[in-house]
Structures are given as C-alpha cells and as structure tokens.
Design a protein around this motif. Structure first.
Motif, PDB file in Angstrom:
ATOM      1  N   ILE A 142       0.835  -1.215   0.000  1.00  0.00           N
ATOM      2  CA  ILE A 142       0.000   0.000   0.000  1.00  0.00           C
ATOM      3  C   ILE A 142       0.863   1.255   0.000  1.00  0.00           C
ATOM      4  O   ILE A 142       0.496   2.258  -0.596  1.00  0.00           O
ATOM      5  N   THR A 143       2.023   1.162   0.648  1.00  0.00           N
ATOM      6  CA  THR A 143       2.936   2.305   0.652  1.00  0.00           C
ATOM      7  C   THR A 143       3.453   2.552  -0.761  1.00  0.00           C
ATOM      8  O   THR A 143       3.472   3.695  -1.236  1.00  0.00           O
ATOM      9  N   LYS A 144       3.835   1.484  -1.427  1.00  0.00           N
ATOM     10  CA  LYS A 144       4.326   1.592  -2.805  1.00  0.00           C
ATOM     11  C   LYS A 144       3.236   2.167  -3.723  1.00  0.00           C
ATOM     12  O   LYS A 144       3.531   2.920  -4.648  1.00  0.00           O
ATOM     13  N   ALA A 145       1.971   1.846  -3.417  1.00  0.00           N
ATOM     14  CA  ALA A 145       0.849   2.339  -4.223  1.00  0.00           C
ATOM     15  C   ALA A 145       0.466   3.772  -3.873  1.00  0.00           C
ATOM     16  O   ALA A 145      -0.416   4.346  -4.501  1.00  0.00           O
ATOM     17  N   GLY A 146       1.115   4.355  -2.854  1.00  0.00           N
ATOM     18  CA  GLY A 146       0.888   5.757  -2.541  1.00  0.00           C
ATOM     19  C   GLY A 146      -0.046   6.040  -1.381  1.00  0.00           C
ATOM     20  O   GLY A 146      -0.609   7.125  -1.294  1.00  0.00           O
ATOM     21  N   TYR A 147      -0.200   5.099  -0.450  1.00  0.00           N
ATOM     22  CA  TYR A 147      -1.121   5.334   0.670  1.00  0.00           C
ATOM     23  C   TYR A 147      -0.724   6.537   1.508  1.00  0.00           C
ATOM     24  O   TYR A 147      -1.568   7.316   1.898  1.00  0.00           O
ATOM     25  N   THR A 155       7.990   0.987   6.855  1.00  0.00           N
ATOM     26  CA  THR A 155       8.866   0.560   7.953  1.00  0.00           C
ATOM     27  C   THR A 155       8.209   0.834   9.307  1.00  0.00           C
ATOM     28  O   THR A 155       8.214  -0.021  10.194  1.00  0.00           O
ATOM     29  N   ILE A 156       7.639   2.014   9.438  1.00  0.00           N
ATOM     30  CA  ILE A 156       6.980   2.377  10.700  1.00  0.00           C
ATOM     31  C   ILE A 156       5.785   1.461  10.946  1.00  0.00           C
ATOM     32  O   ILE A 156       5.609   0.933  12.054  1.00  0.00           O
ATOM     33  N   LEU A 157       4.973   1.242   9.912  1.00  0.00           N
ATOM     34  CA  LEU A 157       3.785   0.399  10.047  1.00  0.00           C
ATOM     35  C   LEU A 157       4.166  -1.043  10.377  1.00  0.00           C
ATOM     36  O   LEU A 157       3.523  -1.683  11.223  1.00  0.00           O
ATOM     37  N   LYS A 158       5.214  -1.559   9.766  1.00  0.00           N
ATOM     38  CA  LYS A 158       5.651  -2.931  10.074  1.00  0.00           C
ATOM     39  C   LYS A 158       6.116  -3.036  11.531  1.00  0.00           C
ATOM     40  O   LYS A 158       5.918  -4.059  12.174  1.00  0.00           O
ATOM     41  N   GLY A 159       6.700  -1.971  12.070  1.00  0.00           N
ATOM     42  CA  GLY A 159       7.065  -1.963  13.484  1.00  0.00           C
ATOM     43  C   GLY A 159       5.843  -2.043  14.379  1.00  0.00           C
ATOM     44  O   GLY A 159       5.851  -2.747  15.408  1.00  0.00           O
ATOM     45  N   VAL A 160       4.770  -1.360  13.996  1.00  0.00           N
ATOM     46  CA  VAL A 160       3.528  -1.421  14.780  1.00  0.00           C
ATOM     47  C   VAL A 160       2.904  -2.802  14.665  1.00  0.00           C
ATOM     48  O   VAL A 160       2.372  -3.337  15.654  1.00  0.00           O
ATOM     49  N   ILE A 161       2.973  -3.416  13.487  1.00  0.00           N
ATOM     50  CA  ILE A 161       2.472  -4.787  13.318  1.00  0.00           C
ATOM     51  C   ILE A 161       3.191  -5.718  14.295  1.00  0.00           C
ATOM     52  O   ILE A 161       2.563  -6.529  14.983  1.00  0.00           O
ATOM     53  N   THR A 162       4.500  -5.590  14.380  1.00  0.00           N
ATOM     54  CA  THR A 162       5.279  -6.409  15.320  1.00  0.00           C
ATOM     55  C   THR A 162       4.851  -6.129  16.758  1.00  0.00           C
ATOM     56  O   THR A 162       4.703  -7.070  17.560  1.00  0.00           O
TER      57      THR A 162
END
Length: 168
Positions: A142-147, A155-162
């Motif tokens: 979604i980041t690559k698609a321009g969210y 990177t920040i969102l993946k940290g929150v997922i963890t």
C-alpha cells in the motif's frame, strides 16, 4: 480521547478489525496496526476516524471533519484548506503541517469496515490486495501504491504490526 497501551488497544479494537477482515478480506492484524499508527493508539481517533482517510469534496458535511495532520511532499506550493507551516527537509522534500478534511464515522465499526473497502474501491491498490493476508507485505504494497506521503511509512507500520503481535 486518550492514548491506550498496545494491550488495551488490541482488546478494544481487535473485534472491529476481525469483523472488517470477514467483510473485506484485509488482514485483521494489518488493520489493527494501521489503526494504532494512524490514531496514535486511539488518542487521535476524533470522530471514530482511525485511518487518516481523507474526505472527498462531495463527502456530506456530517461525514467529514477538518483535522491537523502532517504531509511530506515534493513541492512547497501544494494547496490545502489551511497550511500551518511548510519546512524543507534534508532530503529535499517538504514537510507540511496542515488542516485537511478527513472522513468521520458514527462508530469504530463503520471506520474499520470503510478502511477495508477503501482498498477495494481504489484501483491503485489492486496489486496490494493480492497480498492482503500478509500484514507485512500488505504494508509495503500500500505504501508503494501511494497510501501515505511519509517515505518511511511501510517501515513504521511494520514496526507497529510487530508490536501488535508481541502484545497479543
């Protein structure tokens, strides 16, 4: 609203994320993590707006709200309803503090479901939906698609997922 701990946030909002997953197919952990990130663990969920989805010009007045936010863009001359500040960053981009129109909801359930549907309604997320069952890959897609405009958003969102996984 008050900021919740990760455990409190999970307890309060995981049911809405699971319900949204059943309706939209977007992974519940991804949805919950994005809600946590975008709302500051519930602190900024004004009008049950957990995801930072902007309102369109034709959004009815009772379904939108003007809120302060941050944008990172390539140019210093972008127009918004209200510009608080524009600062040039070291990477050549411009950080805006602005007020812009965001969606507003009657309940968390409406917000979470609308979030999942948002990805289906916007063609630019078609490739991302192919990996919607993997929260880490979906965050990248979604980041690559321009969210988001923040270049570090995935990177920040993946940290929150963890963090979500570590507190379940």
């Amino acid at each position: 609203m008050q900021k919740l701990t990760p455990k409190e946030f999970i307890k309060a909002y995981l049911p809405y994320a699971k319900d949204s997953e059943l309706k939209t197919g977007v992974d519940a952990i991804f949805t919950l993590a994005q809600a946590a990130l975008e709302s500051g663990w519930g602190e900024r969920a004004v009008g049950n707006m957990f995801f930072g989805v902007k309102a369109k010009k034709d959004t009815p007045e009772n379904k939108r709200q003007l809120l302060t936010t941050r944008e990172v863009l390539d140019r210093p001359d972008i127009q918004f309803p209200e510009i608080i500040s524009v600062t040039k960053r070291a990477d050549g981009k411009y950080e805006y503090r602005i007020k812009d129109w965001f969606r507003k909801y009657n309940s968390p359930e409406q917000s979470f479901t609308d979030h999942g549907l948002f990805f289906h309604e916007n063609k630019r997320y078609a490739k991302a939906l192919e990996v919607r069952y993997n929260p880490y890959l979906f965050a990248e897609a979604i980041t690559k698609a321009g969210y988001a405009t923040d270049p570090n958003y995935a990177t920040i969102l993946k940290g929150v997922i963890t963090t979500i996984y570590n507190n379940m």
